[in-house]
Design a protein around this motif. Structure first.
Motif, PDB file in Angstrom:
ATOM      1  N   LYS A 195      64.987  69.481 -37.480  1.00 46.17           N
ATOM      2  CA  LYS A 195      66.184  70.526 -37.387  1.00 46.17           C
ATOM      3  C   LYS A 195      67.740  70.307 -38.448  1.00 46.17           C
ATOM      4  O   LYS A 195      67.493  69.581 -38.564  1.00 46.17           O
ATOM      5  CB  LYS A 195      66.513  71.160 -36.309  1.00 46.17           C
ATOM      6  CG  LYS A 195      64.690  71.722 -35.396  1.00 46.17           C
ATOM      7  CD  LYS A 195      64.861  73.031 -35.641  1.00 46.17           C
ATOM      8  CE  LYS A 195      64.112  73.091 -34.618  1.00 46.17           C
ATOM      9  NZ  LYS A 195      63.112  74.744 -34.745  1.00 46.17           N
ATOM     10  N   ILE A 196      67.828  71.476 -38.628  1.00 47.47           N
ATOM     11  CA  ILE A 196      70.054  71.191 -39.568  1.00 47.47           C
ATOM     12  C   ILE A 196      70.228  72.289 -38.734  1.00 47.47           C
ATOM     13  O   ILE A 196      69.800  73.668 -38.219  1.00 47.47           O
ATOM     14  CB  ILE A 196      69.106  72.389 -41.204  1.00 47.47           C
ATOM     15  CG1 ILE A 196      68.334  70.890 -41.647  1.00 47.47           C
ATOM     16  CG2 ILE A 196      70.762  72.755 -42.051  1.00 47.47           C
ATOM     17  CD1 ILE A 196      67.682  71.148 -43.260  1.00 47.47           C
TER      18      ILE A 196
ATOM     19  N   GLY B   3      80.371  79.465 -33.973  1.00 44.72           N
ATOM     20  CA  GLY B   3      78.542  79.382 -33.999  1.00 44.72           C
ATOM     21  C   GLY B   3      77.807  78.632 -34.084  1.00 44.72           C
ATOM     22  O   GLY B   3      78.657  77.805 -35.078  1.00 44.72           O
ATOM     23  N   LEU B   4      76.401  79.540 -34.437  1.00 45.85           N
ATOM     24  CA  LEU B   4      75.643  78.236 -35.017  1.00 45.85           C
ATOM     25  C   LEU B   4      74.157  78.760 -35.775  1.00 45.85           C
ATOM     26  O   LEU B   4      73.926  80.000 -35.156  1.00 45.85           O
ATOM     27  CB  LEU B   4      74.956  77.442 -33.751  1.00 45.85           C
ATOM     28  CG  LEU B   4      73.776  75.663 -34.435  1.00 45.85           C
ATOM     29  CD1 LEU B   4      74.481  75.095 -34.786  1.00 45.85           C
ATOM     30  CD2 LEU B   4      73.843  76.132 -32.771  1.00 45.85           C
ATOM     31  N   LEU B   5      74.548  78.313 -36.967  1.00 40.55           N
ATOM     32  CA  LEU B   5      72.910  78.668 -37.388  1.00 40.55           C
ATOM     33  C   LEU B   5      71.872  77.339 -37.536  1.00 40.55           C
ATOM     34  O   LEU B   5      72.340  76.131 -37.221  1.00 40.55           O
ATOM     35  CB  LEU B   5      73.532  79.240 -39.159  1.00 40.55           C
ATOM     36  CG  LEU B   5      74.338  80.258 -39.461  1.00 40.55           C
ATOM     37  CD1 LEU B   5      74.774  80.050 -41.111  1.00 40.55           C
ATOM     38  CD2 LEU B   5      73.627  81.258 -39.022  1.00 40.55           C
ATOM     39  N   THR B   6      70.603  77.770 -37.252  1.00 38.52           N
ATOM     40  CA  THR B   6      69.991  76.564 -37.523  1.00 38.52           C
ATOM     41  C   THR B   6      68.803  77.277 -37.924  1.00 38.52           C
ATOM     42  O   THR B   6      68.242  78.146 -38.188  1.00 38.52           O
ATOM     43  CB  THR B   6      68.496  76.853 -36.314  1.00 38.52           C
ATOM     44  OG1 THR B   6      69.963  76.053 -34.442  1.00 38.52           O
ATOM     45  CG2 THR B   6      67.652  75.575 -35.649  1.00 38.52           C
ATOM     46  N   ALA B   7      68.276  75.950 -38.895  1.00 36.99           N
ATOM     47  CA  ALA B   7      66.930  76.255 -39.887  1.00 36.99           C
ATOM     48  C   ALA B   7      65.733  74.975 -39.422  1.00 36.99           C
ATOM     49  O   ALA B   7      66.227  73.705 -39.559  1.00 36.99           O
ATOM     50  CB  ALA B   7      67.559  76.421 -41.108  1.00 36.99           C
ATOM     51  N   ASP B   8      64.346  74.873 -39.536  1.00 30.91           N
ATOM     52  CA  ASP B   8      63.654  73.319 -39.665  1.00 30.91           C
ATOM     53  C   ASP B   8      63.939  72.713 -40.582  1.00 30.91           C
ATOM     54  O   ASP B   8      64.271  73.347 -41.422  1.00 30.91           O
ATOM     55  CB  ASP B   8      62.482  74.597 -39.444  1.00 30.91           C
ATOM     56  CG  ASP B   8      61.787  75.593 -38.627  1.00 30.91           C
ATOM     57  OD1 ASP B   8      62.591  74.987 -37.370  1.00 30.91           O
ATOM     58  OD2 ASP B   8      60.526  75.789 -38.216  1.00 30.91           O
ATOM     59  N   GLU B   9      64.131  71.335 -40.270  1.00 28.64           N
ATOM     60  CA  GLU B   9      63.736  70.694 -41.745  1.00 28.64           C
ATOM     61  C   GLU B   9      62.962  70.573 -43.096  1.00 28.64           C
ATOM     62  O   GLU B   9      63.625  70.790 -44.198  1.00 28.64           O
ATOM     63  CB  GLU B   9      64.677  69.114 -41.478  1.00 28.64           C
ATOM     64  CG  GLU B   9      62.513  68.744 -41.199  1.00 28.64           C
ATOM     65  CD  GLU B   9      61.934  67.208 -40.366  1.00 28.64           C
ATOM     66  OE1 GLU B   9      63.524  66.811 -40.271  1.00 28.64           O
ATOM     67  OE2 GLU B   9      61.101  66.847 -40.444  1.00 28.64           O
ATOM     68  N   ASP B  10      62.443  71.664 -42.746  1.00 31.26           N
ATOM     69  CA  ASP B  10      61.008  71.473 -44.416  1.00 31.26           C
ATOM     70  C   ASP B  10      61.093  73.043 -44.930  1.00 31.26           C
ATOM     71  O   ASP B  10      60.193  73.518 -45.335  1.00 31.26           O
ATOM     72  CB  ASP B  10      59.422  71.533 -43.834  1.00 31.26           C
ATOM     73  CG  ASP B  10      59.147  70.109 -43.882  1.00 31.26           C
ATOM     74  OD1 ASP B  10      59.711  68.900 -43.903  1.00 31.26           O
ATOM     75  OD2 ASP B  10      58.352  69.750 -41.814  1.00 31.26           O
ATOM     76  N   ALA B  11      62.068  74.144 -44.278  1.00 30.76           N
ATOM     77  CA  ALA B  11      62.159  75.328 -44.739  1.00 30.76           C
ATOM     78  C   ALA B  11      62.902  75.450 -46.095  1.00 30.76           C
ATOM     79  O   ALA B  11      63.412  74.625 -46.113  1.00 30.76           O
ATOM     80  CB  ALA B  11      63.033  76.951 -43.888  1.00 30.76           C
ATOM     81  N   ASP B  12      62.953  76.661 -46.650  1.00 29.04           N
ATOM     82  CA  ASP B  12      63.548  76.586 -48.242  1.00 29.04           C
ATOM     83  C   ASP B  12      65.066  77.471 -47.338  1.00 29.04           C
ATOM     84  O   ASP B  12      64.684  77.993 -46.902  1.00 29.04           O
ATOM     85  CB  ASP B  12      62.802  77.877 -49.111  1.00 29.04           C
ATOM     86  CG  ASP B  12      63.145  78.318 -50.210  1.00 29.04           C
ATOM     87  OD1 ASP B  12      64.222  77.417 -49.554  1.00 29.04           O
ATOM     88  OD2 ASP B  12      62.865  79.167 -50.902  1.00 29.04           O
TER      89      ASP B  12
END
Length: 340
Positions: free
Chosen positions: A220-221, A237-246
């Motif tokens: 994750k990022i 606060g926190l935002l989360t993205a998958d490492e392979d996401a755009d």
């Protein structure tokens, strides 16, 4: 301004283990807001932050986190006497990109101290407290509006910049944007909005999302950001993205509905925010470097109160792979849970 006793910092290392204990006592560095710590391949930690006078950029370095307390600050640049970059020198970050050092920072002008924009300086020396710093100019964005708090990270061969900016259509202060970089001091369009203040906890005193920082773990990022005014309402606060996401797709980022780090009445720590990430020397433990005050009530504009101190917080990781930030620890309490 009150007086402060000498703070002693201890980092314990067991002779029977290679793991370094994350044992620090807060505050780490007095009167340094928006702290940035960069752990370089030369074995040094490099530290920079906003100074209370908002008039200069400085760097200190040490082989240990706690050594940054007593390390001598080296002034590498001062504000201009007139024109742009002449006021409000804020939130510097030091990065090593393509073999050179870059300092990203925000500044107003002598004609309009609130005409805050983002600027970059460059140094090709091996040690950034040596050599010559060259001004690379302003990082231009889609709009010529209030912008600050640039950070940069690389992921899967692409370098990104994330920053806070006032969108012309927003009845508030700042939202967070991301774009690819085409040089270490410039971005290319499109710039994409990731978050703007929408929850009540993001809109106290001011409607603000700013001060992003990135840590990549467990596929994750994770991107922290700070919200609300800079008094006791300030929080993370926190935002989360998958490492392979755009990463340029706003829908790829999940936003926390609640803050992940905020003031602790119990521990007497107020307004934590504008953090950076680093690790212990052996890389075994993740650390969050942030600022906060030791009192709640502030006279006048919080920006004029100098006592946002740099602090250290150990980050733990939950079974689901997400970070656990905990609560701000009280002054003079060790950050290592085993020592409390």
């Amino acid at each position: 301004m009150g007086s402060f006793t000498q703070i002693e910092f201890v980092q314990a290392q067991s002779a029977s283990s290679e793991k370094v204990s994350a044992d620090y006592t807060n505050p780490l560095i007095l009167q340094r807001a928006d702290p940035w710590v960069y752990k370089h391949t030369d074995g040094y930690y490099y530290f920079t932050a906003s100074v209370p006078e908002f008039d200069r950029l400085e760097i200190r370095r040490s082989k240990t986190i706690e050594g940054l307390k007593s390390a001598e600050p080296k002034v590498i640049w001062r504000k201009h006497d007139e024109g742009i970059m002449g006021a409000h020198i804020w939130a510097p970050e030091l990065h090593y990109v393509n073999g050179n050092w870059y300092m990203y920072f925000a500044a107003g002008s002598t004609e309009d101290i609130w005409a805050i924009r983002m600027y970059v300086i460059e140094n090709d020396a091996a040690n950034p407290v040596e050599g010559e710093w060259i001004e690379k100019g302003e990082t231009k964005t889609k709009w010529d509006t209030f912008s600050l708090d640039a950070t940069t990270f690389q992921h899967q061969g692409t370098r990104y910049m994330v920053w806070a900016q006032h969108p012309p259509d927003f009845d508030g202060n700042t939202a967070l944007y991301i774009a690819e970089m085409d040089t270490p001091w410039s971005i290319k369009q499109p710039q994409v909005e990731l978050t703007r203040p929408e929850y009540d906890w993001e809109k106290q005193l001011f409607k603000v999302n700013e001060g992003a920082a990135v840590i990549k773990r467990n596929g994750k990022i994770f991107m922290t950001y700070s919200a609300s005014g800079t008094d006791h309402n300030y929080k993370i606060g926190l935002l989360t993205a998958d490492e392979d996401a755009d990463l340029l797709d706003p829908d790829a980022w999940k936003k926390s509905k609640e803050p992940v780090f905020s003031s602790s009445e119990e521990n007497g720590i107020y307004g934590p925010g504008h953090n950076s990430f680093t690790t212990t020397p052996d890389g075994s433990t993740d650390l969050m470097i942030y600022h906060a005050r030791s009192y709640k009530e502030i006279e006048g504009d919080p920006l004029n109160d100098p006592n946002r101190h740099t602090r250290v917080q150990v980050i733990n990781w939950k079974e689901d792979g997400t970070p656990e930030f905990g609560i701000p620890l009280p002054d003079n309490a060790p950050t290592d849970p085993s020592e409390r």
